[in-house]
Design an enzyme around this catalytic site. Structure first.
Site, PDB file in Angstrom:
ATOM      1  N   GLU A 224      -0.531  -8.179   5.429  1.00 48.87           N
ATOM      2  CA  GLU A 224      -0.232  -8.189   6.824  1.00 48.87           C
ATOM      3  C   GLU A 224      -1.272  -8.395   7.473  1.00 48.87           C
ATOM      4  O   GLU A 224      -1.446  -8.812   9.020  1.00 48.87           O
ATOM      5  CB  GLU A 224       0.971  -7.110   7.601  1.00 48.87           C
ATOM      6  CG  GLU A 224       0.015  -5.921   6.842  1.00 48.87           C
ATOM      7  CD  GLU A 224       0.033  -4.922   5.600  1.00 48.87           C
ATOM      8  OE1 GLU A 224       0.133  -6.234   4.624  1.00 48.87           O
ATOM      9  OE2 GLU A 224       0.114  -3.692   6.106  1.00 48.87           O
TER      10      GLU A 224
ATOM     11  N   HIS B  56      -3.381  -4.978   1.761  1.00 52.09           N
ATOM     12  CA  HIS B  56      -2.653  -5.595   3.179  1.00 52.09           C
ATOM     13  C   HIS B  56      -2.176  -6.973   3.627  1.00 52.09           C
ATOM     14  O   HIS B  56      -3.027  -7.639   4.133  1.00 52.09           O
ATOM     15  CB  HIS B  56      -3.578  -4.865   4.454  1.00 52.09           C
ATOM     16  CG  HIS B  56      -3.443  -3.421   4.139  1.00 52.09           C
ATOM     17  ND1 HIS B  56      -1.985  -2.663   4.478  1.00 52.09           N
ATOM     18  CD2 HIS B  56      -4.193  -2.465   3.804  1.00 52.09           C
ATOM     19  CE1 HIS B  56      -2.156  -1.635   3.404  1.00 52.09           C
ATOM     20  NE2 HIS B  56      -3.536  -1.014   3.188  1.00 52.09           N
TER      21      HIS B  56
ATOM     22  N   CYS C  17       1.095  -1.131  -0.225  1.00 58.36           N
ATOM     23  CA  CYS C  17      -0.132  -0.168  -0.135  1.00 58.36           C
ATOM     24  C   CYS C  17       0.683   1.616   0.279  1.00 58.36           C
ATOM     25  O   CYS C  17       1.390   1.191  -0.909  1.00 58.36           O
ATOM     26  CB  CYS C  17      -0.852   0.189   1.320  1.00 58.36           C
ATOM     27  SG  CYS C  17      -2.649   1.644   0.744  1.00 58.36           S
TER      28      CYS C  17
END
Lengths: 200, 336
Positions: free
Chosen positions: A183, A181, A84
């Site tokens: 993560e 994302h 991002c």
């Protein structure tokens, strides 16, 4: 192996947790290091630029001399994953969907064109399923938050995964960029793929 | 870097359970407004999308602004977001009267001139200021005690909105009640508009103390705590597992210098809200940059020192000693 995460601002803790999950899945022993100063950059075998605000991360990294240090290392082959805001920082060409071009400190090593806030504002943030078979994974749910898009790639940068009318994951030699994302995902496939790039 | 045992995804699974609980309560007719859970992909406004947004603000500084010029100063200094207000808290205090949401025209102007997220405040319990701001497209809504509360009894049911909310809290019970109502982010209440960080420190310490107490309690006493806090037991259990609040928690109220910001990070805040501290000082450009630098590098006193040198103490906002305020002048007591 030592993997650095640029840790001024954003999802750096989530990346660290996800890295640890991916390492244990791959039976790798490794360390996660918070990168904040130029001397931290010398310690690491790979680096993650987390999600957050690209202007903030850029301004602080430039002020502390980390930006140039990282840029030089990436140019000489340090594996990097930008998610991002991190993808924005890696791009050579950046503009904003609404405000247009603005000057901000960037790393600018990857041959990709990125448009910030492509889908709109937080109201337009969304989650969806993507297919990760290209990098050896299955379907996984990911989240896009005020996400950018990769409009095009050139030279030896290639699109890995596309969604609707844009590229959401791209690769160029030692560099990986995602506009979503990984993560925050249940799946650790992106981090596993990134770790495999460090091993090589 | 602080690390927790649970990943975002594991925390998130819990929040979907909380949202389902709201659905069940709704089906029994106890709630009049039904939350809309999107069914198709890609799904917007989901619990996950709402909880993810504040994670990208962590380590950053969110600055109160009242116009485009201030918003641009904030963006250039490296703020992670701006909060648009009609008046800065310091001026709210001075002017008296009813404090309401900012002018949508100004919010819109700010939204179209900067690339970082734009937040705005609504009065506690004011569903329609919130609906208006959601329609306008702000990135986050602050249901704030700095404005005059619209509902003395209830907060907004935030599950009903697609835009994430931040709420103030002075202790763990207040924080968990707001989370149960659907808040995506918590901030300490502090005492806004005073330039005095002492109340923010107090609230963060109470929160830390209550979390560590909760962890050490046997299960039956944790059940009692859940009843005392008026939240489901599962939420209390999640705090115990995480050893922190399950969502992002910022510090707010009275932060005026880089050292104030670093102090609050050291106490465990995930980031900082700066209200009157910047634009009521005489060096807003430099101060904004310095506070950003200090918040992101709070672990390193040398960098905080460098940040502190970027500003001049005789240009700091004057500040108000909280002991000189009458009980009715306190903002933090609004909404419990």
């Amino acid at each position: 192996m030592k993997v650095g995460v640029i840790a001024y601002q954003g999802s750096f803790e989530e990346h660290a947790i996800q890295l640890k999950r991916a390492m244990s899945k791959l039976n790798l022993t490794g360390e996660v290091i918070a990168v904040k100063k130029p001397k931290d950059v010398d310690l690491i075998d790979g680096v993650i630029i987390p999600g957050g605000e690209s202007t903030t991360i850029g301004i602080i990294a430039e002020k502390l001399g980390v930006l140039d240090e990282i840029k030089a290392k990436i140019n000489s082959g340090l594996p990097v994953l930008g998610t991002c805001a991190g993808a924005i920082m890696l791009a050579k060409d950046v503009s904003d969907a609404k405000v247009g071009k603005k000057s901000q400190p960037l790393i600018g090593t990857m041959d990709i064109q990125v448009v910030r806030n492509y889908y709109g504002r937080q109201r337009e943030s969304f989650e969806t399923d993507l297919d990760f078979h290209v990098i050896g994974g299955g379907k996984a749910r990911v989240v896009f938050i005020r996400a950018p898009i990769i409009k095009r790639t050139w030279n030896d940068a290639t699109a890995l995964i596309s969604f609707e009318n844009g590229i959401v994951m791209a690769e160029q030699k030692n560099m990986l960029a995602t506009t979503f994302h990984p993560e925050l995902s249940e799946s650790t496939i992106i981090h596993e793929y990134f770790l495999s790039k460090i091993k090589k | 870097m602080r690390l927790y045992d649970l990943s975002f995804y594991e925390i998130e699974k819990f929040f979907y359970k909380l949202a389902e609980l709201k659905d069940i309560i709704n089906d029994t007719g106890l709630l009049s407004i039904s939350p809309s859970i999107p069914q198709t992909l890609p799904a917007k406004g989901t619990v996950m999308a709402k909880h993810a947004f504040p994670i990208f603000q962590k380590g950053g500084v969110i600055m109160d602004v009242t116009n485009v010029t201030q918003a641009e100063i904030a963006e250039n200094a490296g703020a992670v977001a701006v909060m648009v207000l009609d008046k800065l808290p310091y001026d709210v205090r001075k002017s008296g009267g009813v404090a309401r949401m900012a002018d949508p025209k100004i919010i819109e102007e700010v939204m179209s001139s900067i690339t970082i997220p734009v937040m705005a405040k609504v009065r506690i319990g004011h569903y329609y200021e919130a609906k208006v701001l959601e329609a306008l497209g702000v990135d986050m809504i602050d249901e704030s005690e700095v404005l005059t509360p619209a509902d003395e009894e209830h907060h907004i049911n935030k599950w009903e909105f697609e835009v994430p909310f931040v709420n103030g809290a002075r202790n763990l019970g207040e924080a968990l009640r707001r989370i149960y109502e659907g808040a995506s982010m918590i901030r300490t209440k502090g005492e806004a508009g005073t330039g005095n960080v002492s109340e923010a420190v107090k609230h963060m310490k109470i929160m830390n103390y209550e979390i560590s107490t909760l962890i050490s309690l046997p299960e039956e006493d944790r059940l009692k705590k859940a009843r005392e806090y008026q939240v489901p037991y599962q939420l209390v259990e999640l705090v115990v597992k995480l050893k922190r609040l399950p969502i992002v928690n910022f510090a707010a109220g009275g932060i005026a210098t880089p050292a104030d910001a670093a102090l609050m990070m050291w106490l465990g805040s995930d980031g900082i809200f700066v209200g009157s501290g910047i634009f009521k000082s005489q060096d807003p450009d430099q101060r904004a940059k310095a506070v950003v630098l200090a918040a992101a590098n709070w672990e390193d006193p040398e960098i905080v020192l460098e940040a502190q040198k970027m500003i001049s103490e005789n240009k700091s906002m004057m500040g108000i000693d909280i002991k000189t305020l009458k009980p009715e002048e306190l903002l933090q007591v609004r909404g419990v």
